[in-house]
Scaffold this motif. Sequence first.
Motif, short mmCIF file in Angstrom:
data_model
loop_
_atom_site.label_atom_id
_atom_site.label_comp_id
_atom_site.label_asym_id
_atom_site.label_seq_id
_atom_site.Cartn_x
_atom_site.Cartn_y
_atom_site.Cartn_z
N ALA A 234 0.87 -1.18 0.00
CA ALA A 234 0.00 0.00 0.00
C ALA A 234 0.90 1.23 0.00
O ALA A 234 1.86 1.31 0.76
N ALA A 235 0.60 2.18 -0.86
CA ALA A 235 1.48 3.34 -1.02
C ALA A 235 1.58 4.13 0.28
O ALA A 235 0.64 4.22 1.06
N VAL A 236 2.76 4.69 0.52
CA VAL A 236 2.98 5.55 1.68
C VAL A 236 3.40 6.92 1.19
O VAL A 236 4.07 7.05 0.17
N GLY A 237 3.00 7.93 1.91
CA GLY A 237 3.38 9.28 1.55
C GLY A 237 4.73 9.63 2.11
O GLY A 237 5.38 8.82 2.79
N GLU A 266 9.89 -0.05 13.51
CA GLU A 266 8.53 0.30 13.92
C GLU A 266 7.47 -0.32 13.02
O GLU A 266 6.28 -0.23 13.31
N GLY A 267 7.93 -0.94 11.93
CA GLY A 267 6.99 -1.60 11.03
C GLY A 267 6.37 -0.70 9.98
O GLY A 267 5.50 -1.14 9.23
N SER A 268 6.83 0.55 9.90
CA SER A 268 6.25 1.46 8.91
C SER A 268 6.98 1.43 7.57
O SER A 268 6.48 1.96 6.58
N GLY A 269 8.14 0.81 7.52
CA GLY A 269 8.88 0.71 6.26
C GLY A 269 9.70 1.95 5.96
O GLY A 269 9.38 3.06 6.41
#
Length: 458
Positions: A234-237, A266-269
Amino acid sequence: MTLQTAPFPKSSNATGSLARIAIIGRGFTGIMNAIALLKGFNRPFHLVMFDPNPRINGGEGVSRSAKTVLNSRVRDLSVDPTIRMDFRHWLEADEEWRQEASREGVDHSFVSGETFSAYVYQRFSEALRDRTDVVVRIQPEAVSAVHRASHGGLLVVSDEGQQTHFDAVFLASGYGVSESTEEAPAVAQPQNVIVIGGGVYAVDRALKLLASSAASHITLISASGFLPQSHTNAAVGPVASNQPLPSTLRGAFRSLREAANTADLEGSGWQGIMNGFRLRAGELWKGLTAEERRRFKRHVKPIYDSHRNRLPPAHYQRLHQAIASGAITMTKGKVERIATNGILLSTSAGLQVLAADRTVDCRIRPIDIDAPLFRSVISAGLAKRDELELGILVDRCGRAVTGPETFEGLFVMGPLGLGSLPDIDQVPEIVLQAYAATAAARQWLHDTGAAADIERVG
């Protein structure tokens, strides 16, 4: 709407006093500049697009191969920055596409250059249709030089020697003049294939060769030893940091690495961190010393490119499955020679000969800054090489920079400005630059008096 392929008059008197603008190149950068001018240059004008291939269709020039997947998501590919979802809406009008869209939805899908090109050319046609006060001509000639005109403006010189006067010229030839490679014919039996290149285009070609059973095994040659990383599912900004960006190359990339490691824990990539860093890369680049910029080119650029030019998650997974199964072997080295039966490769262990039934060269060739066209604008003092010799020195609007307060109507667009703007080879950045250049051209022609002529005719 007027679209012609007839010869353009040499003298400005022959077309009245309208502003005369040339675009050299008709790949994505050139067409995007034409769209921006048609939508944003709010006075009548004459536009000539120089291209030795006079055809207009949906399969030219948006990527190295029309069928190659683009490395930006649908949500980031609008040709109008004021209508961010324009490309998505265009795709959703097609029932077949809606059925093929990824599970994450249309916004997060990836499309081929062929699909995107069809959209770009449709928007170009619509923008042209809406401008009944504009004449656009496709000039089926290559351009060999751009010079100053003695009475003001610029002279565009074709390979045939014809000189045509313009008020502003946009160089939009992508990575410059390079030889195109023809597709090899299909073969009855799978082959041992070498694919040269470590970017998205090379990986996509390798995966397609395996999927079509055209190759039984692929050796993928990356000069740097790096391959593209993956987008997130899923795209992240962009993730912006509250901390000021360090002013040195070493400090900036240490900060980037630490932030990306924290994001991974933190798992946010790390992708959002990289997206945020790219928004500030221009700021960092301006403050680097000449030596730091050269160090970036030698040591950091391959790593940076592999993290900004990312693969769709499905492609990344297929690539590493193929590597794990032995269907793809990745090798680091510099190709010294290509023969009909393989290549001569220079590696850390010395020269090696790699045999193959077929070799596919997917490298993006460096811009040939010594090509006659670029040499002409530099020798005329209209432009300067950037200090890394990646292209031509430009500002954010694409204006050729030769000195303080110096500008004579030459815009150098897209990848030709990579030495000044590190991410200007990406579709979203080219779109923004095209509109910024249109605004700059409009203001510049007004300031130089061309607008007065436009007002009299309009």
